[in-house]
Design a protein around this motif. Sequence first.
Motif, short mmCIF file in Angstrom:
data_model
loop_
_atom_site.label_atom_id
_atom_site.label_comp_id
_atom_site.label_asym_id
_atom_site.label_seq_id
_atom_site.Cartn_x
_atom_site.Cartn_y
_atom_site.Cartn_z
N PHE A 36 0.97 -1.28 -0.17
CA PHE A 36 -0.08 -0.10 -0.09
C PHE A 36 0.68 1.28 -0.07
CE2 PHE A 36 -2.85 -3.03 1.64
CZ PHE A 36 -4.06 -2.84 1.19
N ALA A 37 0.64 2.31 -0.65
CA ALA A 37 1.27 3.51 -0.65
C ALA A 37 -0.02 4.81 -0.94
CB ALA A 37 2.18 3.64 -1.83
N ILE A 38 0.34 5.86 -0.28
CA ILE A 38 -0.40 7.14 -0.63
C ILE A 38 0.35 7.87 -1.53
CG2 ILE A 38 -1.52 8.94 0.50
CD1 ILE A 38 -1.51 7.45 3.01
N LYS A 39 -0.53 8.62 -2.41
CA LYS A 39 0.29 9.58 -3.51
C LYS A 39 -0.69 10.89 -3.33
CE LYS A 39 2.03 6.12 -6.63
NZ LYS A 39 1.85 5.60 -8.18
N SER A 40 0.08 11.99 -3.38
CA SER A 40 -0.83 13.17 -3.44
C SER A 40 -0.04 13.85 -4.60
CB SER A 40 -0.88 14.04 -2.18
OG SER A 40 -1.38 15.01 -2.26
N ASN A 41 -0.64 14.55 -5.41
CA ASN A 41 -0.15 15.27 -6.51
C ASN A 41 -1.20 16.67 -6.58
OD1 ASN A 41 1.21 16.40 -8.89
ND2 ASN A 41 0.58 14.44 -10.14
N ASN A 42 -0.23 17.68 -6.25
CA ASN A 42 -1.01 18.98 -6.51
C ASN A 42 -0.22 19.83 -7.28
OD1 ASN A 42 -2.88 18.56 -3.89
ND2 ASN A 42 -0.78 17.60 -3.22
N SER A 43 -1.24 20.91 -7.95
CA SER A 43 -0.49 22.09 -8.66
C SER A 43 -1.49 23.09 -8.85
CB SER A 43 -0.41 21.28 -10.34
OG SER A 43 -1.49 21.15 -10.76
N VAL A 44 -0.62 24.40 -9.20
CA VAL A 44 -1.26 25.49 -9.58
C VAL A 44 -0.58 26.02 -10.78
CG1 VAL A 44 0.11 26.82 -7.96
CG2 VAL A 44 -1.97 27.78 -8.82
N ARG A 45 -1.72 26.44 -11.61
CA ARG A 45 -0.99 27.30 -12.68
C ARG A 45 -1.63 28.68 -13.23
NH1 ARG A 45 2.38 23.94 -15.53
NH2 ARG A 45 2.57 25.77 -17.01
N ILE A 46 -1.08 29.41 -13.55
CA ILE A 46 -1.31 30.78 -13.81
C ILE A 46 -1.12 31.42 -15.15
CG2 ILE A 46 -1.60 31.52 -11.30
CD1 ILE A 46 1.03 33.25 -11.77
N GLN A 47 -1.90 32.16 -15.65
CA GLN A 47 -1.52 32.79 -17.01
C GLN A 47 -2.16 34.32 -16.99
OE1 GLN A 47 -3.52 30.88 -20.32
NE2 GLN A 47 -2.69 32.23 -21.81
N ASN A 48 -1.46 35.14 -17.18
CA ASN A 48 -1.53 36.56 -17.12
C ASN A 48 -1.26 37.04 -18.47
OD1 ASN A 48 -2.19 39.16 -16.65
ND2 ASN A 48 -0.83 39.44 -14.86
#
Length: 1015
Positions: free
Chosen positions: A456-468
């Motif tokens: 068993f394993a836990i994965k967390s993938n998080n991102s933020v993208r911005i465009q101006n």
Amino acid sequence: MKKKILLLFALAMSIASAYGQEQNVTGTVTDAGAPLPGVTVIVKGTTQGTITDLDGNYSLSTSSDAVLQFSFIGYSAQEIAVGNQSTINVSMEQDAEQLEEVTVMGYTKQDQSSNVTSVEKVTDIVTPNVANSLQGKAAGVSMTAPSGQPGAKPTIRIRGVGSISSSQEPLYVIDGMIIDNTDIIGANQQSERDPMSLLNPEDIEDVKILTDAAATALYGARASNGVIVVTTKSGAEGKTQFSLNISGGEAVLYQGNYEPMRAKDFIEFQKYGDVDINGDAFTTDTDWINEAFRKGTVQNYQLTASGGNEKTKHYVSLGYYNQDGILKGSDFERYSARVNMDNKVNDRLSYSIKTDISYITQNDASDGALFSSPLMTTYMYPAIISPYAKSGDLKRSVDGNTYLNPFLTADESGYDNYYYSIGANFLSDINYNYRRTKSFNAGLQGNVKYEIGKGFAIKSNNSVRIQNTRYDNYTAPISYDGFNGPDAANGSVSNTSAFSSLITSTNLLTYSNSFGDHTVDAIGGVELQKYDASNQYGYGAGVPLTVDNLGSASSGFSNDGYQTQYRFFSFLSQVQYNYLGKYYVSGSYRRDGSSRFGKENQYGNFWSAGGSWIMSNEDFLSTSDLITNAKIRGSIGTTGNAGIGNYAAMGLYGYTFYNTSSAAVIEQVENPDLTWEQKLKANIGFDITFIDKVSLSVDFYNEQTSDLLMQVPTAGMTGFANVYQNVGEMRNRGVEFTINSTNIDKNGFLWTTNLNMSFNQNEVTKLYNGQRIEYSRQVIEEGKPLNAFFLQEWAGANPENGKPSWYLNREPTQDELDKNQVFKQHDGRYATSYYSKAEKVDVGDPYPDFSGGFTNNLSYKGFDFSFMFTFSVGNDIFNSGRRYMDQDQSAINGGNYYSQMKIAKDDRWTKKGDIASRPLIDQAGDDGWGNVNSSRYMEDGSYLQLRNVTLGYTLPKDVIGNIGLSNLRVYTSLQNLFTVSNYSGYSPTTIDNTGVAFFDYPDGQTYTFGVNCSF
């Protein structure tokens, strides 16, 4: 720039001629003592390599300081330094994880039942957008660049067009995160913005295309049109290695079959009309193509640093790309940077951080609908007029508040009664007018994985993208469009500013374990996506020359803007199982919720089931020398499409002005039942390899789209004509072939070939109440392909009088016969010169019968050579621009309508009895001219294009090691060398999937030299 690259190339060639003797290395690769055929053996950092034969043997010429890389699917890769060894035997060890699950695909790894295509050489095409590199490289993938504008968004379709009114775009996933490809500016532009152009192609490690249900269903919500998965580069264990890639070159127009009238042709043409012309009065013969187009340039610089140790690895890159388009007034410039870091804290905890930023400036050439457009001018202006005065100065379109006739004066005109009043001299206007976009883009992504234990394993993938992004459009008061164009504003300026953010969080619980002959992998988790965007627009008129800001405007003020958002929330799960490495089954389930749909139906359920049998692992094939790999696979499942407006299901109010006050008005009626468009995908395929030399993959698929998101008529009492509903069905079915072969692999010479081809049939199977949707030149109708061309059928000239005519396509009435309104054409079919009496018929569709690509790669002792053809057969094009360039009117007052394409004389009616496609000049039909919409302007869009040719040389390591380099490759690349086609325009490859062409920005031939070095 070009001279420097040429000098480097010449220097490399001279060094190569003096390198020392290379040593020959031989050996045998085994698995538990048994020979292992098909193992790839590569000299690290080069393209030089070979594969093992049926007895596991290999032979390779290399230098003593080389490192050999041994790799094979299902086995752990190995690296061995050559040193003074002439024999290197290798025992490969099986990698259980690779055997069970081969391809990493964002959430998890796809098993053997999936149809996944890997795209190689994504940097061989000179383009700021990696999506342009997909053409001809994967079966079932159609890529067209609707504009040659640098940075323009290509049109990509996977297994046909899957929707009518909803999104037809594939889903893009970068480093496991779904990205948004919304054009947040939305201005009237030549080229739609594409977030993929923000990504530096040099940073890409891998591109994979997911097509069938087993591969796409885990992305359920938005995978209806296929998925393109991009993985960026990561660091490798070892000392830090720096790489510098420099390339530069030039691009020129590829004119294709298009040939405009020159001055003598134009004068000759006018003599057939009613214009009294003195040809001797003309001394001008302007080449408008040469005036509008130029020699474009391209430069690309990339510096990377990569390395690390057992615990921490890094990849850092800096990039600069600059391209001047072949059409004057167009260019693209990008600065980019990326930092990817992976860290293994301990045996259980690891994490990675990926950051990227880019800054882009793009200038668009004016599109074909504007009079000051270089495109429109190229197609429309005759060669007898000049943009230059006798003094050599450019003539202005407008001088103060007075029109100039920038081309002809009374003394210059050879006509008795002629004037030319368009008055737009684009060569002058482009010095003042501009359409410019500036964009800043940034992304931050963090991934964490923790091994709980017992699989068993836990994965967390998080991102933020911005465009101006900011878009500015300025038209000077002395330009035609700034004085009397669409705005008639005496100069105008508009500014659009937009900002968007996309936050994604994916959290998974994974399980992977083996129990003897059984292996199980499973995932379950949740995903959230949050998107917000805002836009502000301002416009002002009466803007002085060169004072290009809203503060200088004196009239015509207007403003606009919006704020918008959407949310997705998803539950996802998948189980994969295999037994003995022979039998694979998988299943997935995903439940997606979207804020775009009605409150009663925001959630949709998507699933898939797949399986495969690796027959070559069975006893009856395991010892076969002929069939060395064989697999049958199949899958079925559903995916969804939510590609509509963010508030399409809601009842909406909008605000307007009423007596200087704001007032709310109803703009849209509510539909709480609006829900997901769904596609049922079924696929069966097989993969087979013969004697480890030739591999064949074949897929048969059927994809049925239901609950199409379309606007349908609504009750008149609502006050609205249409409302979004889930109605209609459409089907795509076809066959895909891929053949890979190793033609020669002997004495250091390697030649491999790839051929891929796809056949697809599109059909609309159900519409709202069976109603046909007819618009402009095309139709959406049950039983026909989407956007089938539905037009009057051109019959050519009436042999009796030279009038334009169209086939009647019905039985004539007695009244029509009595009044001689119909006649029998030379082929015995009834025709008429009354356009309004001719019945419309099917005259083609924009989709090819089949398309594909053909690639060859050759290498020998450091030299590498490759070439690729792409082709499309059976697609039709409506060349709308020919309605103006190829018609039957000589120059008339206003100068808007006259033929500009050079036409063979024997194709024009001149006397009674002539059988000709084109009518008599200045001869109209009985209810209009012959340049109306009809099959007259339909063309065959089939083509064969030599897309790319590359020649390179990698210098021996014992030569470059003396100057501190670990790798040095020089190369030259040629792009779009020629296209074989009957299309009368520049190139059929830049026509989008609607099949309609109108004064298109063509693609160019690009010649590039480059140097890649590592140290």
